[in-house]
Enzyme design. Structure first.
Site, PDB file in Angstrom:
ATOM      1  N   GLU A  67       0.849  -1.200   0.000  1.00  0.00           N
ATOM      2  CA  GLU A  67       0.000   0.000   0.000  1.00  0.00           C
ATOM      3  C   GLU A  67       0.877   1.239   0.000  1.00  0.00           C
ATOM      4  OE1 GLU A  67      -3.113   2.344   2.963  1.00  0.00           O
ATOM      5  OE2 GLU A  67      -3.009   0.161   3.059  1.00  0.00           O
ATOM      6  N   GLU A  95      -3.314  11.155   3.322  1.00  0.00           N
ATOM      7  CA  GLU A  95      -4.194  10.879   4.455  1.00  0.00           C
ATOM      8  C   GLU A  95      -4.266  12.161   5.279  1.00  0.00           C
ATOM      9  OE1 GLU A  95      -4.570   6.563   6.135  1.00  0.00           O
ATOM     10  OE2 GLU A  95      -2.445   7.086   6.039  1.00  0.00           O
TER      11      GLU A  95
END
Length: 218
Positions: free
Chosen positions: A142, A147
């Site tokens: 990932e 974020e």
């Protein structure tokens, strides 16, 4: 090395090789009120928490994902992914992915986004190995391009996850907008440059995080 798919909280998304011509892009320039292009995007649906104890149900409703007019956006159009409260006190939102539509290996992956703010939200733009149906996370890999935690509206996190370095042990770095600015006030360009042996994370063209195989566990 695995190819990746893109999972997006987007407004404009482009994926390129290191040549000048994009290998894939979406400017979301379709008519106002329509949804994301189904030839490019798949809706993730459900309310299982996604491993993060998320409270919302993801839908394919135009309530949660739709093209709107925005003079500040590229070509005056933006794709909105909207979270909202239901009459019963729950929440709905939208989550899009390119799984089964597009995957790539190496290059620049970027999106021009204006992010929301508010306690409890967690907008993100990230990539997973396209073999995730066969190789569960975190072994599929990932790369988190964006974020943002709602209570830190001016702080950006970029993270790498894999076997032995995932979840709270992910290889992460953060950067902040100067002067108390927040990512909800204006559009910014968030990107990853992924080359053999190195990944760089960029905010508005400036590198703030880099990783090489030397940083990984054995």
């Amino acid at each position: 090395m695995k190819r990746i798919i893109c999972i997006l909280f987007p407004l404009t998304c482009t994926m390129t090789s290191f040549a000048t011509t994009p290998a894939w892009q979406d400017e979301f320039d379709q008519p106002v009120g329509t949804g994301p292009d189904p030839a490019k995007w798949v809706h993730d649906l459900g309310d299982n928490g996604w491993g993060n104890k998320e409270l919302q149900t993801y839908t394919d409703s135009r309530t949660n994902s739709f093209v709107t007019a925005d003079p500040a956006a590229t070509d005056g159009r933006a794709l909105v992914l909207k979270a909202g409260r239901t009459a019963g006190g729950g929440y709905t939102s939208a989550r899009l992915k390119t799984h089964g539509r597009f995957a790539t290996r190496h290059g620049r992956i970027e999106a021009r986004l204006k992010l929301p703010r508010g306690q409890g939200i967690w907008p993100a733009f990230w990539m997973l190995g396209d073999n995730i149906d066969r190789v569960p996370w975190p072994a599929c890999g990932e790369i988190d391009v964006v974020e943002l935690c709602g209570h830190q509206p001016g702080t950006l996190y970029g993270t790498l996850h894999g076997p032995g370095y995932s979840a709270q042990h992910g290889l992460t770095q953060s950067t902040q907008l100067p002067g108390g600015a927040t990512f909800s006030e204006a559009y910014h360009v968030f990107a990853v440059d992924w080359k053999p042996g190195r990944i760089d994370w960029l905010l508005d063209g400036k590198i703030y995080h880099a990783r090489t195989p030397a940083d990984l566990t054995a």
